[in-house]
Design an enzyme around this catalytic site. Structure first.
Site, mmCIF file in Angstrom:
data_model
loop_
_atom_site.group_PDB
_atom_site.id
_atom_site.type_symbol
_atom_site.label_atom_id
_atom_site.label_comp_id
_atom_site.label_asym_id
_atom_site.label_seq_id
_atom_site.Cartn_x
_atom_site.Cartn_y
_atom_site.Cartn_z
ATOM 1 N N GLU A 119 0.847 -1.198 0.000
ATOM 2 C CA GLU A 119 0.000 0.000 0.000
ATOM 3 C C GLU A 119 0.880 1.246 0.000
ATOM 4 O O GLU A 119 2.098 1.157 0.184
ATOM 5 C CB GLU A 119 -0.903 0.003 1.231
ATOM 6 C CG GLU A 119 -1.986 -1.048 1.148
ATOM 7 C CD GLU A 119 -2.988 -0.940 2.279
ATOM 8 O OE1 GLU A 119 -4.189 -0.966 2.000
ATOM 9 O OE2 GLU A 119 -2.577 -0.824 3.442
ATOM 10 N N HIS A 235 -9.570 11.154 3.762
ATOM 11 C CA HIS A 235 -9.597 10.284 2.583
ATOM 12 C C HIS A 235 -10.180 11.106 1.441
ATOM 13 O O HIS A 235 -11.185 11.802 1.642
ATOM 14 C CB HIS A 235 -10.463 9.052 2.880
ATOM 15 C CG HIS A 235 -10.270 7.957 1.877
ATOM 16 N ND1 HIS A 235 -10.766 8.030 0.609
ATOM 17 C CD2 HIS A 235 -9.623 6.784 1.959
ATOM 18 C CE1 HIS A 235 -10.429 6.934 -0.046
ATOM 19 N NE2 HIS A 235 -9.730 6.165 0.747
ATOM 20 N N ARG A 281 -2.667 10.628 -1.409
ATOM 21 C CA ARG A 281 -3.967 10.967 -0.831
ATOM 22 C C ARG A 281 -4.125 12.418 -0.390
ATOM 23 O O ARG A 281 -5.121 13.065 -0.695
ATOM 24 C CB ARG A 281 -4.154 10.130 0.450
ATOM 25 C CG ARG A 281 -4.958 8.912 0.261
ATOM 26 C CD ARG A 281 -5.162 8.299 1.611
ATOM 27 N NE ARG A 281 -5.532 6.897 1.432
ATOM 28 C CZ ARG A 281 -5.859 6.086 2.411
ATOM 29 N NH1 ARG A 281 -5.839 6.521 3.648
ATOM 30 N NH2 ARG A 281 -6.194 4.850 2.172
ATOM 31 N N HIS A 342 -10.834 10.795 8.135
ATOM 32 C CA HIS A 342 -10.644 9.341 8.124
ATOM 33 C C HIS A 342 -9.909 8.836 9.359
ATOM 34 O O HIS A 342 -10.236 7.796 9.900
ATOM 35 C CB HIS A 342 -9.845 9.005 6.859
ATOM 36 C CG HIS A 342 -9.730 7.552 6.556
ATOM 37 N ND1 HIS A 342 -10.819 6.710 6.494
ATOM 38 C CD2 HIS A 342 -8.646 6.770 6.284
ATOM 39 C CE1 HIS A 342 -10.416 5.481 6.188
ATOM 40 N NE2 HIS A 342 -9.107 5.498 6.069
ATOM 41 N N ARG A 377 -0.247 9.284 8.872
ATOM 42 C CA ARG A 377 -0.282 7.842 9.137
ATOM 43 C C ARG A 377 0.004 7.056 7.866
ATOM 44 O O ARG A 377 -0.603 7.313 6.826
ATOM 45 C CB ARG A 377 -1.661 7.461 9.661
ATOM 46 C CG ARG A 377 -1.887 5.984 9.777
ATOM 47 C CD ARG A 377 -3.342 5.673 10.022
ATOM 48 N NE ARG A 377 -4.136 5.883 8.844
ATOM 49 C CZ ARG A 377 -4.922 4.947 8.292
ATOM 50 N NH1 ARG A 377 -5.020 3.756 8.823
ATOM 51 N NH2 ARG A 377 -5.633 5.203 7.211
#
Ligand SMILES: Cc1cc2nc3c(=O)[nH]c(=O)nc-3n(C[C@H](O)[C@H](O)[C@H](O)COP(=O)(O)OP(=O)(O)OC[C@H]3O[C@@H](n4cnc5c(N)ncnc54)[C@H](O)[C@@H]3O)c2cc1C
Length: 538
Positions: A119, A235, A281, A342, A377
């Protein structure tokens, strides 16, 4: 009737962190687990991607540490990152032993036997998962084991209100029983906060309704420091529809060529980043936010409809079906999307064993600030953090707890001065107002002016809510609102204190990262009380 309960350990929250802590505690201890939402699953249940861990010989704890620190934009605590990365393998094996149905791989591809995905931010394949519903498998596995344990009692209808502390020690808590509307008293030797994040403070969020920052607010009121609350992860694409709550539109749609469009059909990502829709993102979320604010539009659109219908239905069956429920046929039309809050990177400050500033009080999972995430994160590190710190806290409690110690007498909840509310509209209105101005003024792109405005509004709301709290019987909505306004203030004050843009915190007043930056933004309730309420600087 209000009831008095007594346990060795009381855990507030039944997500991955709370349930793991309960299972790691010795079976000789009497443990209570409180969960406020019987009808709703916690964030842990909705996790799709997976859990990061170093499991392959070509990967290493060093590499996981380097990747995490890079994602965290220099603010991670390296010793904590190393500790977490080092404990990953054992945590996954523990879950596998409990029967967690991880997706497996053929031995010749993966040494560990687990199927691993890669990811954003990870330089290796190191994310274990259970198909695309890791959280559900995780929660079901943990819940099944908790139910088998005689020493653990789950209270499914109890919403913790406040911690009880005497002489700098946490000794219990008050909790509203949603079934009979009485406030019960829970006396405990050790209390663990595992209440999850606070994303519900924003109008749009991917989180379930329970993510109202209760643990952060309770710890703050009890005198604990909190840190890094300015770092909220958004997000980029959540479905925008009045009836669709918290539905994420996976990044894989952009990965497969989905285009982001303005309401008039114009593509815009090329104006923000040469990687266009495939930029990281936070860049995509910021670009969408910028365009929505510039145009005053409610949403933007994500279009994959130029691909064949067969391709869309086979690659994105869940999204296709879910959107169709709202009369959006993604094979023929673009999907309305907004960014959504998120993940809460900051939280209650804890040490490597999950201990907070208040003796006997621990915090694990998203409620805590451990130093792992820094300013951003890295994907799939949060469930890892839940597992690792739940075990660390449980191990510490096992060595520290004295079950022979006499517990103090606790006062019952006093309702003699309050009445039933006849003005619920006040609570409903304030909920809406708070989440809306947090979205508009304290969202993805910030300015000092907007933050100051938002701070001013939290002051007004706080006094209104406190007055209401003092005069009327408590209700779940009122309790959550009371916590949300505290969390809102902490986010705003932290954002005002950081005089630079870094990681998830972006401000037009200081658009660059600074060499002379503060490592963590630490707020101390003791210090804040001495300042005039409306003074923004900490
Ligand atoms: C849609 C989505 C997808 C995600 N995907 C991933 C992923 O793939 N990988 C990853 O690592 N992370 C992912 N995350 C983040 C991760 O799921 C969370 O950080 C993690 O699950 C938090 O676990 P927790 O146990 O700390 O809190 P939660 O799972 O949120 O549990 C909190 C619990 O506390 C209870 N509670 C709260 N307040 C009170 C109160 N006052 N009284 C009593 N009970 C209370 C709640 O009811 C709930 O039971 C995702 C998050 C979301 C929302």
């Amino acid at each position: 009737m209000s009831t008095h309960f007594k346990f060795d350990v009381i855990i507030i929250g039944s997500g991955a962190a709370g349930l793991s802590a309960a299972l790691h505690l010795p079976a000789t201890l009497k443990v209570a687990v409180l969960a406020k939402m019987p009808s709703e699953q916690p964030s842990s249940y909705w996790a799709q991607g997976g859990i990061s861990a170093v499991l392959e010989p070509e990967d290493s704890i060093d590499q996981h540490t380097v990747d995490t620190i890079e994602a965290g934009a220099g603010l991670c605590d390296e010793s904590i990152v190393r500790f977490c990365a080092g404990a990953g393998k054992q945590s996954i094996e523990w879950l596998a032993d409990l029967g967690m149905p991880f997706t497996r791989d053929r031995q010749e591809i993966s040494d560990s036997g687990f199927h691993l995905t890669r990811e954003g931010g990870h330089s290796r394949r190191r994310v274990v998962h259970a198909a695309d519903a890791t959280g559900r498998a995780l929660q079901e596995t943990l819940q099944a084991h908790v139910l088998e344990r005689d020493n653990i009692r789950v209270f499914n209808h109890h919403i913790a209100i406040d911690l009880i502390h005497q002489q700098q020690k946490c000794v219990g808590l008050y909790a509203l029983n949603r079934q009979d509307q009485h406030v019960d008293v829970f006396k405990g030797r050790k209390i663990i906060l595992a209440t999850g994040g606070a994303a519900k403070v924003y109008l749009y969020t991917s989180n379930p309704d329970g993510s109202t920052g209760d643990g952060i607010a309770m710890a703050w009121r009890a005198g604990c420091r909190v840190a890094n609350m300015e770092f909220i992860q958004f997000h980029p694409t959540c479905l925008y529809h009045p009836e669709a709550k918290s539905f994420l539109i996976t990044e894989a749609i952009r990965g497969e060529g989905g285009k982001l469009l303005l309401p008039d059909g114009e593509r815009f990502m090329q104006r923000f980043d040469e990687r266009t829709e495939l930029a990281p993102r936070d860049i995509v979320a910021r670009a969408i936010d910028h365009e929505m604010k510039r145009l005053g539009s409610d949403c933007v659109y994500l279009d994959i409809s130029y691909k064949s219908s067969a391709f869309i239905k086979s690659h994105f069956p869940t999204i296709y079906r879910r959107c169709l429920e709202y009369d959006i046929d993604i094979t023929r039309q673009p999907i309305p999307v907004v960014p959504a809050a998120h993940y809460t990177c900051g939280g209650v400050m804890v040490d490597i064993d999950g201990r907070t500033d208040l003796e006997n009080l621990y915090a694990v999972g998203e409620v805590a600030y451990t130093g792992l995430h820094g300013a951003n994160r890295m994907a799939s590190n949060s469930l890892l953090e839940c597992l690792v710190f739940a075990q660390a806290a449980a191990d510490k409690i096992a060595t520290e707890i004295d079950t022979a110690e006499t517990l103090p007498l606790l006062e019952r909840w006093d309702e003699s001065q309050v009445t039933d509310s006849d003005e619920d509209i006040v609570v409903a209105h304030n909920w809406d107002e708070l989440r809306r101005f947090m979205w508009d003024y304290v969202g993805i792109v910030r300015t000092n002016k907007r933050l100051e405005r938002a701070l001013h509004r939290t002051e007004l709301l706080k006094s209104e809510i406190n007055e209401y709290y003092g005069n009327y019987k408590v209700s779940p909505d009122l309790l959550e609102l009371r916590n949300l306004v505290v969390v809102a203030e902490l986010i705003i004050r932290s954002a005002l204190a950081r005089k630079e843009s870094r990681g998830l915190h972006f401000t037009l007043d200081y658009p660059d990262t600074s060499d002379n930056y503060q490592s963590a933004t630490i707020l101390d309730p003791g210090q804040l009380k001495q300042k005039p309420a409306k003074l923004a600087s900490i």
